[in-house]
Design an enzyme around this catalytic site. Structure first.
Site, PDB file in Angstrom:
ATOM      1  N   ARG A 115       0.746  -1.158   0.146  1.00 56.50           N
ATOM      2  CA  ARG A 115      -0.011  -0.013   0.142  1.00 56.50           C
ATOM      3  C   ARG A 115       0.974   1.340  -0.013  1.00 56.50           C
ATOM      4  O   ARG A 115       1.903   1.376   0.596  1.00 56.50           O
ATOM      5  CB  ARG A 115      -0.817  -0.049   1.153  1.00 56.50           C
ATOM      6  CG  ARG A 115      -1.733   1.207   1.352  1.00 56.50           C
ATOM      7  CD  ARG A 115      -2.893   0.784   2.402  1.00 56.50           C
ATOM      8  NE  ARG A 115      -2.573   0.525   3.547  1.00 56.50           N
ATOM      9  CZ  ARG A 115      -3.361   0.201   4.553  1.00 56.50           C
ATOM     10  NH1 ARG A 115      -4.745   0.110   4.248  1.00 56.50           N
ATOM     11  NH2 ARG A 115      -2.940   0.164   5.939  1.00 56.50           N
ATOM     12  N   ASP A 138      -9.954   5.088  13.301  1.00 59.13           N
ATOM     13  CA  ASP A 138      -8.586   4.414  12.992  1.00 59.13           C
ATOM     14  C   ASP A 138      -8.486   4.270  11.412  1.00 59.13           C
ATOM     15  O   ASP A 138      -7.603   4.057  10.877  1.00 59.13           O
ATOM     16  CB  ASP A 138      -8.155   2.964  13.680  1.00 59.13           C
ATOM     17  CG  ASP A 138      -9.267   2.148  13.116  1.00 59.13           C
ATOM     18  OD1 ASP A 138     -10.317   2.259  13.968  1.00 59.13           O
ATOM     19  OD2 ASP A 138      -8.922   1.092  12.718  1.00 59.13           O
ATOM     20  N   ASN A 139      -9.775   4.426  10.611  1.00 54.66           N
ATOM     21  CA  ASN A 139      -9.722   4.381   9.389  1.00 54.66           C
ATOM     22  C   ASN A 139      -9.905   5.837   8.816  1.00 54.66           C
ATOM     23  O   ASN A 139     -10.493   5.856   7.635  1.00 54.66           O
ATOM     24  CB  ASN A 139     -10.827   3.609   8.986  1.00 54.66           C
ATOM     25  CG  ASN A 139     -10.502   2.156   9.205  1.00 54.66           C
ATOM     26  OD1 ASN A 139      -9.158   1.801   9.227  1.00 54.66           O
ATOM     27  ND2 ASN A 139     -11.428   1.124   9.329  1.00 54.66           N
TER      28      ASN A 139
HETATM   29  N1  LIG Z   1      -5.041 -11.047  10.914  1.00 55.40           N
HETATM   30  C1  LIG Z   1      -4.607 -10.120  11.601  1.00 55.40           C
HETATM   31  N2  LIG Z   1      -3.721 -10.308  12.755  1.00 55.40           N
HETATM   32  C2  LIG Z   1      -3.399  -9.503  13.442  1.00 55.40           C
HETATM   33  N3  LIG Z   1      -4.027  -8.211  13.899  1.00 55.40           N
HETATM   34  C3  LIG Z   1      -5.045  -7.815  12.788  1.00 55.40           C
HETATM   35  C4  LIG Z   1      -5.530  -9.062  11.747  1.00 55.40           C
HETATM   36  N4  LIG Z   1      -6.593  -8.384  11.067  1.00 55.40           N
HETATM   37  C5  LIG Z   1      -6.811  -6.962  11.461  1.00 55.40           C
HETATM   38  N5  LIG Z   1      -6.081  -6.998  12.523  1.00 55.40           N
HETATM   39  C6  LIG Z   1      -5.867  -5.587  13.508  1.00 55.40           C
HETATM   40  O1  LIG Z   1      -7.033  -5.377  13.767  1.00 55.40           O
HETATM   41  C7  LIG Z   1      -7.424  -3.868  13.774  1.00 55.40           C
HETATM   42  C8  LIG Z   1      -8.480  -3.579  13.046  1.00 55.40           C
HETATM   43  O2  LIG Z   1      -8.629  -4.048  11.554  1.00 55.40           O
HETATM   44  P1  LIG Z   1      -8.916  -3.555  10.437  1.00 55.40           P
HETATM   45  O3  LIG Z   1      -9.332  -4.656   9.590  1.00 55.40           O
HETATM   46  O4  LIG Z   1     -10.015  -2.327  10.639  1.00 55.40           O
HETATM   47  O5  LIG Z   1      -7.662  -2.970   9.903  1.00 55.40           O
HETATM   48  P2  LIG Z   1      -6.640  -3.570   8.698  1.00 55.40           P
HETATM   49  O6  LIG Z   1      -7.542  -3.605   7.401  1.00 55.40           O
HETATM   50  O7  LIG Z   1      -6.016  -4.490   9.067  1.00 55.40           O
HETATM   51  O8  LIG Z   1      -5.895  -2.280   8.612  1.00 55.40           O
HETATM   52  P3  LIG Z   1      -5.787  -0.837   7.850  1.00 55.40           P
HETATM   53  O9  LIG Z   1      -6.665   0.388   8.631  1.00 55.40           O
HETATM   54  O10 LIG Z   1      -4.453  -0.392   7.785  1.00 55.40           O
HETATM   55  O11 LIG Z   1      -6.204  -0.795   6.335  1.00 55.40           O
HETATM   56  C9  LIG Z   1      -6.049  -3.360  12.974  1.00 55.40           C
HETATM   57  O12 LIG Z   1      -5.197  -2.857  14.352  1.00 55.40           O
HETATM   58  C10 LIG Z   1      -5.257  -4.438  12.362  1.00 55.40           C
HETATM   59  O13 LIG Z   1      -3.932  -4.304  12.447  1.00 55.40           O
END
Ligand SMILES: Nc1ncnc2c1ncn2[C@@H]1O[C@H](COP(=O)(O)OP(=O)(O)OP(=O)(O)O)[C@@H](O)[C@H]1O
Length: 483
Positions: free
Chosen positions: A173, A249-250
């Site tokens: 990204r 956070d987004n």
């Molecule tokens: N498979 C995973 N392992 C560890 N942490 C995770 C995993 N999936 C999500 N997280 C964490 O959970 C939180 C919320 O996840 P979310 O899906 O909103 O974010 P993301 O898509 O991983 O990240 P970003 O906001 O950077 O696009 C974030 O802190 C992310 O890093």
């Protein structure tokens, strides 16, 4: 091979409260699934070298590029209204690539393995959702909407365990930064006053260089971030984009759209449209997005309170004063954009009413949002989803009269509409079709979709198939958070 890397790790120099440096977690058999050559060029990177065997190792997180400083960034956030510590749990930031134009972009691998912020997660991501983020972020870019970008997706050769086993993948990204409202919330809650001050000053230098160096610079920062978000969310509304998970956070401080997990574009117009399977209460429904933007910005303002004035009451008052500007700004950006969609250059008081009447007709008749505007654009009313519906003829007459009252010609008005109304959007059924084929090894569907999305305001018939509305589905379309 030099690849063209030119890292400057300014975030690493800021304060070690803000991140954890991380090691690499190599994957067994990385292969490029898709690579963005145009973006590589803009970044000053060699496409050939990055797609070589050695380059793939870098994109897979098996080998750190020269000059990088792999880290996971710390942040917190309100998720569906609840505050919690988060941080990059599955992302690794290599550093900031300085482009030949001297612009600075974060290069981050999403799905690169566990970090100190992973909690129970495996740090990994699946191929489908990473390709989905690639498609949507590039579509947003094509639409002219500020967004993080996607440089590449590599498959890892490893399975990740979810409800079923899924092929693993890593997305590279590119973002003008990954500083989020949640980054400020984290520092305001767990950092020192100096940390907060240095994060805010750094953000100004990185994103808001026009802000004067004065005692009030943090107030300007708040003001500018509010304006950027009002503008961004207006753009989302105007193309029918539903982010799906507008947690704090987004929300990126740069004003870019970020995290394309459960997002989707609306076909049939309805303000209550929700696609995300986890958004059971419709918190982030299409029609709620502007309001949710306001809620998030209020959290940002709260984080800045210590910097706004020594007197807390006064600081809160200042913050509230700024926040109260947001809705008016949003409405102005939205109405300006709506005028352009209707081919209007000048402003008349009744323009909002005219736009609202069209939206009402769409809602009542379950009309396709994008195709309603594109039929108006090309002037083929027989192709309009509203053709023959009660009230449409009257609306058309009103609109045509309004158009004729301006000094610009109909040709100029049509040109404005062509540049404001996409004919192609990443429709859900097309995205799913491309993902299914790609996961099964056929990339041609994805590549054609990406080519169409690169130029969504092109009204030639080359990509006509993407304008077709899906047949009414038995069950509503559902998206799932990034697996
Ligand atoms: N498979 C995973 N392992 C560890 N942490 C995770 C995993 N999936 C999500 N997280 C964490 O959970 C939180 C919320 O996840 P979310 O899906 O909103 O974010 P993301 O898509 O991983 O990240 P970003 O906001 O950077 O696009 C974030 O802190 C992310 O890093």
């Amino acid at each position: 091979m030099g690849f063209g890397w030119n890292f400057d790790n300014s975030y690493a120099r800021l304060s070690d409260t803000l991140y954890a440096s991380v090691g690499l977690h190599p994957v067994s058999d990385p292969k490029i699934v898709i690579f963005n050559e145009m973006l590589a060029k803009e970044l000053g990177l060699s496409s050939d070298e990055l797609q070589s065997e050695e380059g793939v190792q870098i994109l897979a997180g098996n080998k750190a590029p020269e000059g990088s400083f792999p880290m996971a960034q710390a942040y917190a956030g309100h998720q569906f209204g609840y505050f919690t510590m988060l941080g990059d749990g599955r992302a690794l930031l290599y550093g900031e690539q300085m482009t030949p134009e001297n612009e600075r972009f974060d290069i981050q691998l999403k799905g690169a393995g566990r970090t100190p912020f992973s909690r129970g997660g495996d740090g990994r991501a699946a191929l489908g959702p990473m390709l989905r983020e690639y498609i949507i972020s590039e579509a947003m870019h094509g639409l002219g909407i500020p967004t993080t970008r996607s440089l590449a997706v590599v498959s890892t050769g490893e399975k990740i365990i979810r409800e079923t086993d899924l092929p693993g993948a890593i997305l590279t990204r590119v973002a003008s930064s990954h500083i989020r409202v949640g980054t400020f919330q984290y520092v305001a809650n767990w950092g020192s006053f100096e940390d907060l001050q240095s994060l805010a000053s750094y953000t100004i230098i990185r994103h808001y260089t026009d802000i004067p160096n004065s005692d009030n610079q943090y107030l300007y920062l708040l003001q500018e971030v509010i304006k950027k978000q009002a503008e961004l969310i207006a753009k989302w509304q105007l193309v029918g984009f539903i982010h799906g998970v507008m947690n704090t956070d987004n929300m990126a401080i740069s004003g870019e759209s970020i995290d394309f997990g459960p997002c989707a574009f609306m076909d049939t117009y309805h303000p209550e449209t929700v696609f995300s399977s986890i958004d059971t209460k419709g918190r982030y429904a299409y029609g709620n997005q502007p309001k949710m933007g306001l809620w998030n910005l209020a959290r940002f303002a709260e984080s800045l309170v210590p910097l706004l004035d020594d007197d807390e009451d006064k600081a809160i008052e200042i913050a509230q004063g700024q926040i109260s500007q947001y809705m008016g700004q949003f409405e102005k950006y939205w109405l300006d954009g709506m005028r352009a969609k209707l081919g209007l250059f000048d402003q008349e008081d009744q323009d909002k009413e005219l736009a609202d009447e069209l939206l009402d007709l769409m809602e009542k008749n379950q009309a396709d949002y994008t195709n309603t505007f594109s039929a108006l654009t090309i002037g083929q009313h027989e192709k309009s989803p509203l053709q023959g519906k009660d009230g449409f003829e009257e609306w058309l007459q009103k609109w045509e009269l309004r158009r004729s009252r301006q000094t610009q010609s109909i040709e100029e008005s049509t040109e404005l509409m062509k540049n404001s109304n996409p004919s192609v959007i990443p429709r859900n059924h097309r995205v799913e079709e491309a993902l299914d084929a790609a996961v099964n090894g056929d990339l041609s569907v994805l590549e054609r979709l990406l080519a169409a999305l690169a130029d969504p305001y092109d009204y030639s018939s080359e990509y006509e198939e993407y304008c077709i509305v899906p047949e009414t589905q038995k069950r509503p379309y559902r998206t799932f958070c990034g697996t």
